[in-house]
Design a protein around this motif. Structure first.
Motif, short mmCIF file in Angstrom:
data_model
loop_
_atom_site.label_atom_id
_atom_site.label_comp_id
_atom_site.label_asym_id
_atom_site.label_seq_id
_atom_site.Cartn_x
_atom_site.Cartn_y
_atom_site.Cartn_z
N TYR A 442 40.92 -93.59 27.87
CA TYR A 442 40.88 -91.84 28.99
C TYR A 442 41.30 -92.02 30.49
CZ TYR A 442 36.51 -90.14 30.86
OH TYR A 442 35.11 -89.49 31.26
N VAL A 443 41.71 -93.48 30.12
CA VAL A 443 42.12 -93.48 32.35
C VAL A 443 43.39 -92.89 32.74
CG1 VAL A 443 42.85 -94.82 33.28
CG2 VAL A 443 41.21 -96.05 32.45
N THR A 444 44.31 -92.41 31.15
CA THR A 444 45.24 -91.55 31.45
C THR A 444 44.90 -90.30 31.57
OG1 THR A 444 46.08 -91.68 29.65
CG2 THR A 444 46.85 -93.68 30.32
N TRP A 445 43.51 -89.80 30.40
CA TRP A 445 43.28 -88.44 30.78
C TRP A 445 42.95 -87.85 31.31
CZ3 TRP A 445 41.00 -89.36 25.19
CH2 TRP A 445 41.95 -89.09 24.56
N LEU A 446 42.22 -88.75 32.69
CA LEU A 446 41.02 -88.22 33.59
C LEU A 446 41.63 -87.30 35.05
CD1 LEU A 446 39.58 -91.47 34.92
CD2 LEU A 446 38.56 -89.53 34.01
N PRO A 447 43.27 -87.57 35.30
CA PRO A 447 43.25 -86.21 35.94
C PRO A 447 43.04 -84.85 35.19
CG PRO A 447 44.88 -88.46 36.15
CD PRO A 447 43.76 -88.51 34.99
N LYS A 448 43.72 -85.04 33.99
CA LYS A 448 43.97 -83.71 33.27
C LYS A 448 41.33 -83.25 33.13
CE LYS A 448 44.58 -80.11 30.55
NZ LYS A 448 45.69 -78.73 31.49
N ILE A 449 41.21 -84.18 32.51
CA ILE A 449 40.03 -83.98 32.39
C ILE A 449 39.19 -83.82 33.85
CG2 ILE A 449 37.38 -85.43 32.34
CD1 ILE A 449 39.19 -87.38 30.42
N ARG A 450 39.39 -84.10 35.20
CA ARG A 450 39.52 -83.46 36.35
C ARG A 450 39.47 -82.50 36.59
NH1 ARG A 450 39.77 -89.65 38.37
NH2 ARG A 450 37.71 -90.03 38.67
N ASP A 451 40.53 -81.32 36.45
CA ASP A 451 41.36 -80.04 35.94
C ASP A 451 40.25 -79.14 35.62
OD1 ASP A 451 42.90 -78.04 36.59
OD2 ASP A 451 44.41 -78.50 34.55
N MET A 452 40.49 -80.15 33.88
CA MET A 452 38.92 -79.12 33.00
C MET A 452 37.55 -78.93 34.09
SD MET A 452 40.24 -80.18 29.61
CE MET A 452 39.79 -81.56 29.54
N VAL A 453 37.20 -80.30 34.50
CA VAL A 453 35.96 -80.62 34.76
C VAL A 453 35.66 -81.17 36.11
CG1 VAL A 453 33.48 -81.88 33.91
CG2 VAL A 453 34.63 -81.15 32.30
N PRO A 454 36.21 -80.60 37.00
CA PRO A 454 35.94 -80.67 38.88
C PRO A 454 35.19 -81.59 39.25
CG PRO A 454 36.56 -78.55 38.24
CD PRO A 454 36.26 -79.01 37.39
N SER A 455 33.94 -81.24 38.72
CA SER A 455 33.25 -82.63 39.06
C SER A 455 33.17 -84.06 38.64
CB SER A 455 31.60 -81.75 39.64
OG SER A 455 30.16 -81.60 38.17
N LEU A 456 33.08 -84.31 37.50
CA LEU A 456 33.22 -85.45 37.07
C LEU A 456 33.32 -86.60 37.82
CD1 LEU A 456 33.02 -86.46 34.23
CD2 LEU A 456 35.55 -87.00 34.45
N GLY A 457 32.28 -87.48 37.15
CA GLY A 457 31.81 -88.54 38.65
C GLY A 457 31.65 -88.63 39.98
N HIS A 458 31.11 -87.93 40.15
CA HIS A 458 30.38 -87.06 40.94
C HIS A 458 29.33 -86.38 40.61
CE1 HIS A 458 33.33 -86.29 44.44
NE2 HIS A 458 34.37 -86.24 42.94
N GLU A 459 27.60 -86.78 41.39
CA GLU A 459 26.01 -86.65 41.40
C GLU A 459 26.33 -84.96 42.35
OE1 GLU A 459 23.74 -89.51 42.02
OE2 GLU A 459 24.32 -89.95 39.85
N LEU A 460 25.97 -84.08 41.74
CA LEU A 460 26.59 -82.30 41.93
C LEU A 460 25.25 -82.13 43.02
CD1 LEU A 460 28.01 -79.51 39.65
CD2 LEU A 460 28.96 -80.91 42.15
#
Length: 489
Positions: A442-460
């Motif tokens: 998952y750690v290595t996937w995070l850049p791609k996941i954030r490409d798909m879901v830009p707000s991941l890890g943020h509270e909009l």
């Protein structure tokens, strides 16, 4: 291995194919087509639950204040789904967004002075949050009639009424979305086995699983070895997790509730109601009973749905088996299920009352929303089964109306239990599965996941500028600034 061809498996398969395109994936579905159970558009309200109108997400505290924490959480989760859907459109995972997503305002509707005062406090609590920007409070008779002509016709406005109106709502055809995502993953090499039923799951000494399935057309049995199993079988997930002997699933029980809606495609009615309007549940009724009159767009055609009306069946799936409930009872979950049965008298009373309703009674309930409703204009539609999760400890059980992700300690199996908000938060749920089951990857996937879901890890909700940027981009890609599709496609 993905078991079940609904929105959860479709979402997980699409995510994995983006993250690990060379992994082999097999999908097994007992029915002959995808999304034929809870993800089918006629088996759910397609609300795109984002807490814009669902009053059960904003309870009133003892001091009269309104708790909006759950509303914010659900809306944040929906924003994750919305971002992934925009990515899917931009990258060809799905086709025209109008095939599964249409703009439809969401409104909360209350009657009586006390309830109007509550709705005003709810509006005041939500309106300053970026996620709920643009929400309006309406208690003027003329404006009510302009927004909702069908609900205003024949109404006695001597009783105070009010609306909270959110123009940014959506109507989602989760069946179409599921089929498109599954189609994409299949084109990328996924093996699909429709008409196959999983009968057992055995853990092997090397940590893999042997999935035993039967071809329901031929009766031929087959065994498939897999390193990871996701059980996205809707109401059927509980029994499969039990058959697998998953330790983390022990103690969970399920209580099935079926649903019915009234629906109409009469143009004079669909043309006079262009919103999803949620009311308040009857006194002592469970959250799943919240009445709502919904504008739907299904296969390009406008419909109205009203409900839900509860039914009961021991089946865990609409196309399930009458032995589902008794087969799910084990020594581990029996104490909690019995405790819930003894303490949830209001639920039992509600279900008994619902089972006694005639079609005329249902239309009479509809008249609380649309006073001039005629029985001849509406027909009953049987919706999908919902299995409410029962869990507990120390002999005390609790009935959970939410969605629960269950994962094995070693990360080789995961499953999803529960109902609402379910499909609307599928992307959040499946990202949770990936993080819990594949922590190092998952750690290595995070850049791609954030490409798909830009707000991941943020509270909009706390970052209005980021929310505006992501919202505007998604609205453009998903064509949500255009009128809803109404022509038959």
């Amino acid at each position: 291995m993905l078991i079940g061809a609904g929105i959860m498996s479709a979402t997980l398969g699409a995510l994995l194919k983006q993250l690990e395109p060379n992994w082999s994936i097999t999908l097994i579905e007992r029915l002959d087509g995808a999304a034929a159970e809870s993800s089918d558009p006629w088996n759910n309200a397609g609300t795109g639950h984002s807490a814009l109108c669902e009053l059960n997400y904003t309870p009133q505290n003892a001091d009269g204040s309104v708790d909006i924490s759950k509303a914010i959480k659900v809306n944040e989760q929906f924003q994750i789904s919305r971002q992934f859907w925009a990515y899917a459109v931009e990258n060809g995972l799905v086709g025209d967004p109008r095939s599964f997503l249409n703009p439809v305002p969401h409104a909360s509707y209350v009657r009586g002075a006390d309830n109007v005062a509550y709705l005003r406090r709810r509006y005041d609590a939500l309106a300053g949050n970026p996620l709920f920007g643009g929400m309006e409070f309406i208690d003027d008779e003329a404006e009510f009639a302009r927004r909702l002509p069908l609900m205003a016709e024949g109404r006695d406005f001597r009783e105070p009424v009010a609306l909270s109106w959110a123009p940014q709502g959506t109507d989602v055809n989760f069946g179409s979305l599921s089929r498109q995502l599954i189609g994409y993953v299949a084109q990328q090499g996924m093996t699909t086995r429709f008409g196959h039923e999983v009968r057992d799951l055995d853990r092997n000494s090397d940590g893999t699983w042997t999935v035993k399935a039967v071809n329901l057309r031929t009766g031929r049995a087959t065994k498939i070895n897999t390193r990871f199993v996701f059980v996205g079988a809707g109401g059927g997930a509980l029994i499969l997790l039990q058959k697998a002997g998953l330790q983390e699933a022990k103690g969970f029980g399920g209580f099935p509730v079926s649903g019915k809606f009234l629906r109409t495609d009469v143009p004079a009615l669909t043309g006079a109601h262009k919103a999803k309007v949620y009311g308040q549940p009857p006194v002592d009724a469970p959250p799943m009973s919240v009445p709502h009159l919904d504008a739907r767009v299904i296969n390009g055609k406008p419909w109205l749905m009203f409900g839900p009306f509860a039914g009961w069946s021991p089946k865990f799936l609409k196309h399930g088996d009458v032995l589902d409930l008794p087969e799910s009872v084990t020594l581990n979950n029996l104490p909690y299920m019995a405790n819930v049965g003894l303490t949830q008298f209001s639920l039992v009373k509600y279900l008994v009352g619902q089972l006694m309703l005639s079609d005329s009674d249902r239309v009479e309930s509809l008249r609380e929303f649309a006073p001039t409703a005629k029985e001849s204009d509406w027909e009953v539609c049987v919706a999908g089964q919902r299995v409410q999760v029962i869990s507990g400890s120390n002999g005390k059980g609790s009935l959970d109306f939410g969605t629960t992700v269950v994962t094995g300690a070693d990360g080789t199996m995961a499953g999803l239990l529960g109902a609402s908000p379910g499909a609307s938060t599928a992307v959040t749920a499946m990202l949770d599965v990936l993080e819990r089951c594949f922590p190092s990857r998952y750690v290595t996937w995070l850049p791609k996941i954030r490409d798909m879901v830009p707000s991941l890890g943020h509270e909009l909700s706390n970052e209005p500028a980021l929310f505006d940027e992501i919202w505007s981009h998604g609205s453009k890609v998903l064509r949500l600034d255009e009128p809803a599709a109404v022509a038959v496609q």
